[in-house]
Design a protein around this motif. Structure first.
Motif, short mmCIF file in Angstrom:
data_model
loop_
_atom_site.label_atom_id
_atom_site.label_comp_id
_atom_site.label_asym_id
_atom_site.label_seq_id
_atom_site.Cartn_x
_atom_site.Cartn_y
_atom_site.Cartn_z
N TYR A 68 0.84 -1.19 0.00
CA TYR A 68 0.00 0.00 0.00
C TYR A 68 0.88 1.25 0.00
O TYR A 68 0.61 2.21 -0.72
N CYS A 69 1.92 1.20 0.80
CA CYS A 69 2.83 2.34 0.84
C CYS A 69 4.02 2.17 -0.10
O CYS A 69 4.43 3.09 -0.79
N HIS A 70 4.62 0.92 -0.07
CA HIS A 70 5.77 0.67 -0.94
C HIS A 70 5.23 0.16 -2.25
O HIS A 70 5.32 -1.02 -2.58
N PHE A 71 4.67 1.09 -3.00
CA PHE A 71 3.77 0.76 -4.12
C PHE A 71 4.49 0.20 -5.34
O PHE A 71 3.91 -0.53 -6.11
N SER A 72 5.79 0.51 -5.53
CA SER A 72 6.41 0.12 -6.79
C SER A 72 7.24 -1.16 -6.67
O SER A 72 7.97 -1.51 -7.56
N VAL A 73 7.05 -1.84 -5.52
CA VAL A 73 7.94 -2.96 -5.25
C VAL A 73 7.82 -4.09 -6.27
O VAL A 73 8.76 -4.82 -6.52
N GLU A 74 6.67 -4.21 -6.90
CA GLU A 74 6.50 -5.31 -7.85
C GLU A 74 6.87 -4.91 -9.27
O GLU A 74 6.91 -5.75 -10.15
N ARG A 75 7.09 -3.65 -9.49
CA ARG A 75 7.30 -3.19 -10.86
C ARG A 75 8.64 -2.52 -11.08
O ARG A 75 9.09 -2.36 -12.19
N SER A 76 9.23 -2.09 -9.99
CA SER A 76 10.40 -1.22 -10.15
C SER A 76 11.58 -1.77 -9.35
O SER A 76 11.42 -2.64 -8.50
N PRO A 82 6.57 6.10 0.37
CA PRO A 82 5.26 6.76 0.19
C PRO A 82 5.38 8.28 0.18
O PRO A 82 6.06 8.85 1.02
N PRO A 83 4.73 8.92 -0.75
CA PRO A 83 4.66 10.39 -0.72
C PRO A 83 3.69 10.83 0.37
O PRO A 83 2.92 10.02 0.88
N THR A 84 3.74 12.06 0.70
CA THR A 84 2.89 12.59 1.78
C THR A 84 1.42 12.31 1.49
O THR A 84 0.63 12.02 2.38
N SER A 85 1.08 12.34 0.24
CA SER A 85 -0.33 12.16 -0.12
C SER A 85 -0.82 10.77 0.23
O SER A 85 -2.02 10.53 0.26
N ALA A 102 3.13 17.13 12.77
CA ALA A 102 3.56 18.44 12.27
C ALA A 102 4.38 18.35 11.00
O ALA A 102 4.12 19.07 10.02
N PRO A 103 5.36 17.44 10.90
CA PRO A 103 6.15 17.37 9.66
C PRO A 103 5.28 17.09 8.45
O PRO A 103 5.53 17.60 7.36
N VAL A 104 4.24 16.24 8.63
CA VAL A 104 3.39 15.91 7.49
C VAL A 104 2.62 17.16 7.05
O VAL A 104 2.51 17.43 5.86
N ARG A 105 2.15 17.88 8.03
CA ARG A 105 1.39 19.09 7.69
C ARG A 105 2.28 20.06 6.95
O ARG A 105 1.89 20.62 5.93
N ARG A 106 3.50 20.20 7.46
CA ARG A 106 4.41 21.14 6.82
C ARG A 106 4.71 20.70 5.39
O ARG A 106 4.71 21.48 4.45
N SER A 107 4.92 19.42 5.24
CA SER A 107 5.22 18.89 3.91
C SER A 107 4.06 19.17 2.97
O SER A 107 4.25 19.52 1.80
N ALA A 110 3.89 23.03 2.24
CA ALA A 110 4.99 23.56 1.42
C ALA A 110 5.14 22.79 0.12
O ALA A 110 5.96 23.14 -0.72
N ASN A 111 4.38 21.70 -0.01
CA ASN A 111 4.47 20.85 -1.19
C ASN A 111 5.91 20.34 -1.40
O ASN A 111 6.40 20.31 -2.50
N THR A 112 6.54 19.95 -0.29
CA THR A 112 7.87 19.32 -0.40
C THR A 112 7.77 17.95 0.26
O THR A 112 7.05 17.79 1.24
N PRO A 113 8.44 16.95 -0.26
CA PRO A 113 8.32 15.60 0.31
C PRO A 113 8.95 15.51 1.69
O PRO A 113 9.81 16.29 2.05
N LEU A 114 8.51 14.50 2.42
CA LEU A 114 9.10 14.20 3.72
C LEU A 114 10.50 13.63 3.50
O LEU A 114 10.70 12.87 2.57
#
Lengths: 216, 470, 385, 179
Positions: A68-76, A82-85, A102-107, A110-114
């Motif tokens: 669910y989070c490590h989404f590309s494990v079968e393809r890449s 996982p991105p913040t979204s 708080a870090p998630v909110r900030r991310s 600011a639209n910057t990844p964690l």
């Protein structure tokens, strides 16, 4: 005139010879033991993340699959961080306002990844592909350990070349059905000997021990 | 004169044979004479020591530079992947062969005259091996991983490939170095005890006493000592043959014309002993003069070794002839081209002809009796042979590689200043170690020379023969 | 003529008759059987010649007491020159490089054609004449000087023998190597090995020392040698034998490892043939009998000093030397197995009988010791202790 | 006979030639002494009865084991644990493995000979009672010593020195035991 060396020097001479032998044998032996120790391979060192993320809660408590989070494990080649979204949909109901978050909110604002910290890292000269391993029936657990029991994730395997090769040489001893790849605490239903042999045939698992398999 | 003390090679019977030892030498005076260099040093020694220290510093610098910058600072480039470093390696290790050959092989032949020269030759072996080991290590590119060549349970889970000549080299060179060192030290023990008991100051007595390990020359010790010494000699003799054979396999198991030749193992061994004997002369002749060893290292020694050198030179010439013939006989274009065109008429033709003349023509001097005992001829011829043998390795390595199978990849190899610096520096290190040796270690096997002098009746005493049941 | 001489002539004649019948029935097989026997026995004589010269230049005092026996073995070389004629007459049967090349595989045909300047019957014959001229000249001059020294112990003769040996060794090394290239290596004309000459020499030295051991043992038993020649001389001989057993295996291994590792097909085929089926078994027997067994036995001091044990080792090594030659030469020669073994035995009897008869004839009346050599006394009192 | 420690003390006589030592050793042995030892700067054939050294056998065995171990290491590494196809040569490459096997044999045998000697000769031993004798330093230079164990059945404090004196030595020394 007394002798050049007093009698006690005999003991010293022999003791120092024994010490020399111990050193000659002991130092390499100690070094070989040391490189295998968790301290040298950096195993079991919890890596603090920008947010107090607890795998136990998500895997055991919420039954969320690894993918669910490590989404590309079968393809890449990489498993995917996982991105913040990915966090936000669930957590919009709970916790989003808490100080832990708080870090998630900030991310998000600011639209910057964690800035997640890498836990399991291989040297640059090693080519590693997650997809091929997962698709040939290597469980997440086989390399990453019981992530479902880790409050803070640490590197579970020694990641030495010998450790890689132990599976590459005898894959049948480690593979599991694809459906069970993300299972934690997996136990084979039949003896591994039987299952392993069958899966190796079925998935066309090869014994890849050429240097160029990993060092390209 | 007992049968054991005869020279290795027969003297022309109508001439008075040279004695293997000259003059009357009371044991104490002989001991003191041979130990004298340990207690004082001369200005000449300091001068040479200073020079060789400079050479060692040069080596230190060039090696550090190589390690820091990588072996790109050398002139090697594909297809000439091996050049100066491997040439130097083979040259040095070849020089290292005469020591054990002289001491081990001659003791098996019961040639007692070896006692006058074996210590120098053995020390030379060890220092040559130190130099030799340096080059493949540097050539690894990452010398700090040298231990990957040793089969130990590594965390990498891989092992050295024993079908390659590289681990063979490691096995052969480390074994040879270890056995040479043990052999050398075992031979030294009685002399170190003499040094302990003759040293002028308490500090020196203590230092030599530590290394003498409490040797007291009891009958039991002497008997077991001889057994162990002969055993080590018997082991070292096949070992010495094996080492350069293994080195030759670095080349000959490849498929490269100029390298792939079945005569390589014995041919390399012969060349190794050849150059080693030359180096023994280069070291021994000045030493003989500096320490006044004329009574102990006599014309008998010089002549015997010169004949040995002639024999080796002839065997080497035989190998050259057979190789050249076989390259033609093979009817293989690449073989013929390497031996009949590229070497004698290619870009390195000068080196090829220097090699041929120095290696094949020089030793022919020693058919003449007068030249076999002329220190000047011996010294110059030895230098010539050392240069010739260095050229031989250079020719084998570089001319086989530089004209690759594809003309488009032909490449002329030229050494850089670092290459030259390391070669010069290794000579410096060799001199440095050797000078330390002659200053601090008895450079003649004192107990053996004393035994010989008693046996020859030059001591006023009679010796019934060697102890032991070997 | 002694009884032994008469018996050996009878043996030679018997061998010759069987061999002649063989030539009628299957000429190529008989020619091959002859070449192998010839090569093995010639090695004994050549090895003895080398031994005499090496001992001379290295001042091996212990050897003086046994020198005459070694010299007498070299006295068979003229007989070997005559015995070479059958080889010369059967070159067409033995060597595939003779003829127009129609017997060769197409690839090999070009290779052989490129060597035609060397591999052709006239030049082959000229070379053989040169080899024998050199060997016989050196051997006979040394023998004559040695026999003359028995009466006239002037240092001039010793000096002459010394010079002859030094120069002779140079000529010997080249002629023996090229003889080995010509007669045995060229059986497979596409194949070549630079160490081949040394390999043949190594086998020859072992054979010569083995033969010398046997001769000394026989003469000791028949009291033809003084009692001073005993365990100590045998011990020295055994040590030299051990050295050359090791030398033989070393040279053989050098050739094997270089070819085995590089795996160049044209070279590898030589071993490929010899490591298949029965040849593999024979190779194993040779390795065991020519190296493992004598090596272990000769490490034991008591064996080195025992006449009986050394005779067994000597005879055994001579037999294995023949098998070694068989393994080297026969796989490339016209070999069909079967009853051909009768011809192999006949050839050995013929060449061996003729050689022994020559030996026994030429040594008759000669002193069994080099009585004129000033070192003889020292040599008789030689002690390995 | 092993290396002597003279724990019960000893009588020593100093000679100035190997010959004199040999004669003395024979004489003392003939008069019934059995616990004798000599000290000399060069090996001397004094004819004292000694056991044959078992070092050669030990060296042979250790060498054989070393060779076997070298071969097994290579077999395990290249043929069993990590077979690699290199140049088409078999994983179990007998001719190639023989080379390190030879080296391993020689190395182990040489180590056995070297250390074996120091073990049987009981070295290093910087101190030994004989070193307490004044002038014993010359035993490694030009003096030859004969020593008789005070524990020898025939030894006695007054007879033995007298017998030694009769051999015309430079001097006779009594070494006290008990240390």
């Amino acid at each position: 005139m007394p002798a050049l060396f007093p009698p006690w020097t005999n003991v010293v001479a022999r003791a120092s010879l024994i010490a020399a032998v111990v050193l000659v044998v002991g130092v390499p032996a100690a070094l070989m033991a040391w490189v295998r120790a968790p301290n040298a391979t950096r195993r079991y060192e919890p890596v603090a993340q920008p947010i107090a993320f607890d795998h136990r809660v998500h895997v055991v408590g919420e039954h969320i699959d690894c993918r669910y989070c490590h989404f590309s494990v079968e393809r890449s080649s990489t498993a995917g961080i996982p991105p913040t979204s990915t966090c936000v949909p669930c957590h919009s109901q709970t916790l989003l306002g808490s100080s832990t978050f708080a870090p998630v909110r900030r991310s998000m604002e600011a639209n910057t990844p964690l800035q997640w910290k890498r836990v399991t890292s291989l040297p640059g000269f090693v080519y590693f592909n997650h997809a091929i391993h997962v698709n040939k029936g290597v469980g997440c657990e086989s390399c990453h350990g019981r992530v479902d029991q880790m409050a803070t994730v640490y590197q579970a395997a020694p990641l030495t070349m010998g450790w890689c090769l132990s599976c590459h040489r005898y894959p049948a001893a480690f593979v599991r059905p694809r459906a069970e790849v993300t299972a934690m605490g997996y136990a084979p239903r039949q003896p591994q000997r039987v299952i392993g042999a069958r899966l190796v045939r079925e998935y066309h698992v090869r014994r890849l021990t050429n240097c160029t398999t990993c060092h390209r | 004169m007992s049968a054991a003390a005869r020279p290795l090679v027969e003297q022309p019977p109508d001439r008075e044979p040279w004695p293997v030892m000259r003059g009357e030498h009371p044991a104490a005076a002989l001991t003191d004479h041979l130990l004298a260099p340990l207690w004082r040093s001369s200005p000449t020694w300091w001068l040479l020591f200073g020079l060789s220290s400079l050479g060692t510093l040069l080596l230190l610098f060039t090696v550090t530079y190589t390690v820091a910058r990588g072996i790109g600072v050398w002139g090697n480039n594909i297809p000439v992947a091996w050049a100066f470093a491997i040439t130097n390696f083979v040259w040095w290790i070849g020089i290292g062969h005469a020591g054990t050959f002289i001491s081990a092989f001659l003791i098996l032949l019961n040639q007692r005259w070896r006692g006058s020269i074996n210590r120098v030759a053995e020390a030379m072996t060890i220092f040559a091996l130190v130099n030799a080991a340096l080059f493949p290590l540097l050539h690894l590119g990452r010398p700090w991983f040298f231990y990957w060549l040793i089969p130990y349970p590594a965390t990498m889970g891989v092992w050295p490939n024993f079908k390659s000549a590289l681990p063979w080299d490691v096995a052969a060179v480390t074994t040879y170095f270890t056995v040479s060192l043990l052999f050398w030290f075992l031979g030294l023990v009685p002399d170190l005890a003499s040094a302990r008991d003759r040293a002028p100051s308490r500090l020196k007595r203590l230092v030599y006493g530590v290394f003498a390990m409490g040797w007291r020359g009891s009958g039991f010790q002497w008997q077991r000592y001889r057994v162990a010494y002969v055993l080590l000699a018997a082991l070292a003799t096949p070992l010495v043959i094996s080492v350069h054979s293994v080195v030759s396999l670095d080349f000959s198991i490849a498929q490269l014309p100029g390298w792939h030749s079945t005569i390589f193992p014995p041919y390399f061994v012969v060349g190794a002993i050849y150059s080693g004997l030359a180096m023994v002369f280069v070291l021994l002749l000045p030493l003989r003069r500096a320490f006044g060893l004329y009574d102990i290292v006599t014309e008998a020694h010089l002549s015997a070794m010169a004949k040995l050198m002639l024999a080796m030179g002839l065997m080497l010439a035989y190998s050259y002839v057979v190789e050249i013939f076989m390259s033609w006989y093979s009817a293989d274009f690449a073989e013929q081209y390497t031996y009949l065109t590229a070497r004698p008429a290619g870009p390195y033709a000068i080196a090829y002809w220097i090699m041929t003349v120095l290696n094949v023509v020089t030793p022919q001097l020693f058919w003449v009796r007068r030249f076999r005992t002329s220190t000047r001829v011996l010294f110059l011829a030895s230098i010539g042979i050392l240069v010739g043998m260095w050229m031989e390795r250079f020719i084998i390595i570089v001319t086989s590689l530089n004209r690759d199978f594809l003309t488009s990849s032909w490449h002329i190899y030229m050494p850089t200043w670092v290459d030259w610096g390391i070669l010069a520096g290794s000579l410096g290190l060799f001199g440095f170690l050797f000078l330390l040796f002659v200053r601090f270690v008895p450079s003649v096997a004192i107990s053996e020379v004393k035994e010989l002098s008693i046996e020859l009746g030059r001591d006023g005493a009679e010796l019934a023969g060697a102890a032991g049941d070997a | 003529m002694t009884r032994g001489g008469r018996i050996s002539i009878a043996v030679a004649v018997a061998g010759a008759v069987v061999l002649a019948i063989g030539f009628v029935l299957d000429a190529p097989r008989a020619a091959a059987a002859y070449l192998v026997a010839y090569g093995a026995l010639l090695g004994v004589a050549l090895g003895a010649l080398a031994l005499v010269m090496i001992a001379r230049v290295t001042a091996a005092n212990w050897f003086v007491a046994l020198r005459r026996q070694a010299e007498q073995i070299t006295a068979t070389l003229p007989a070997f020159a005559v015995l070479f004629l059958p080889v010369l007459l059967t070159t067409r049967l033995l060597y595939v490089w003779t003829g127009d090349g129609s017997r060769l595989a197409p690839g090999l045909r070009d290779v052989v054609r490129a060597k035609a300047a060397y591999l052709n019957v006239p030049f082959f014959t000229v070379r053989a004449v040169i080899y024998f001229a050199v060997w016989i000249a050196v051997a006979e001059m040394l023998r004559r000087a040695s026999l003359r020294q028995d009466r006239d112990p002037s240092p001039r003769l010793a000096r002459r023998m010394y010079a002859l040996s030094a120069g002779g060794l140079v000529a010997f090394a080249l002629t023996t190597s090229f003889a080995a290239f010509d007669w045995f290596m060229s059986l497979s004309p596409g194949w070549y090995s630079t160490v081949y000459g040394v390999d043949y020499f190594a086998g020859a030295m072992v054979a010569a020392l083995a033969a010398l051991t046997v001769v000394v043992a026989i003469e000791r038993r028949s009291n033809a040698l003084p009692s001073e020649i005993g365990a100590d001389h045998l011990h020295a001989l055994a040590k030299l034998l051990l050295t050359f057993v090791l030398f033989w295996v070393y040279i053989g291994f050098s050739q094997l490892i270089v070819i085995w590792s590089a795996e160049i097909p044209a070279e590898r085929v030589w071993y490929a043939v010899r490591m298949r089926a029965g040849w593999r078994v024979l190779g194993g027997v040779v390795l065991f009998g020519h190296f493992v067994l004598p090596f272990l036995a000769l490490l034991v001091r008591a064996i080195k000093r025992s006449v009986a044990a050394m005779s067994v080792i000597g005879i055994g090594l001579l037999l294995v030397h023949y098998l070694d030659m068989y393994w080297i030469a026969m796989p490339d020669a016209p070999y069909h197995g079967g009853w051909g073994f009768v011809l192999d035995v006949a050839a050995v009897l013929f060449v061996g009988g003729a050689a022994v008869a020559t030996w026994s004839m030429r040594r008759a009346g000669e002193p069994s010791l080099a009585v004129g050599d000033p070192r003889l006394a020292a040599s008789l009192h030689y002690s390995t202790e | 006979m092993r290396e002597r420690t003279w724990s019960a003390g000893a009588y020593l006589a100093e000679f100035d030639s190997a010959d004199a030592l040999t004669r003395a050793a024979h004489a003392m042995e003939e008069s019934g002494y059995s616990l004798l030892e000599t000290y000399s700067p060069v090996p001397v054939a004094h004819g004292l009865r000694r056991s044959t050294s078992r070092l050669p056998i030990a060296v042979f065995i250790v060498g054989a084991l070393g060779g076997l171990a070298s071969y097994l290491i290579q077999w395990y590494a290249n043929a069993y644990s990590y077979p690699l196809d290199i140049g088409g040569r078999p994983s179990h490459a007998v001719p190639a493995f023989l080379i390190p096997t030879f080296e391993g044999t020689v190395l182990s045998a040489a180590l056995a000979a070297f250390f074996g000697f120091f073990i049987v000769a009981r070295l290093p031993q910087p101190y030994h009672p004989v070193f307490d004798i004044d002038g014993f330093e010359r035993a490694t230079v030009d003096r030859y010593w004969l020593a008789i164990d005070a524990a020898d059945d025939r030894s006695s404090p007054d007879l033995t020195p007298r017998e030694l004196h009769r051999l015309d030595p430079l001097r006779v020394v009594r070494l006290e035991g008990g240390s």
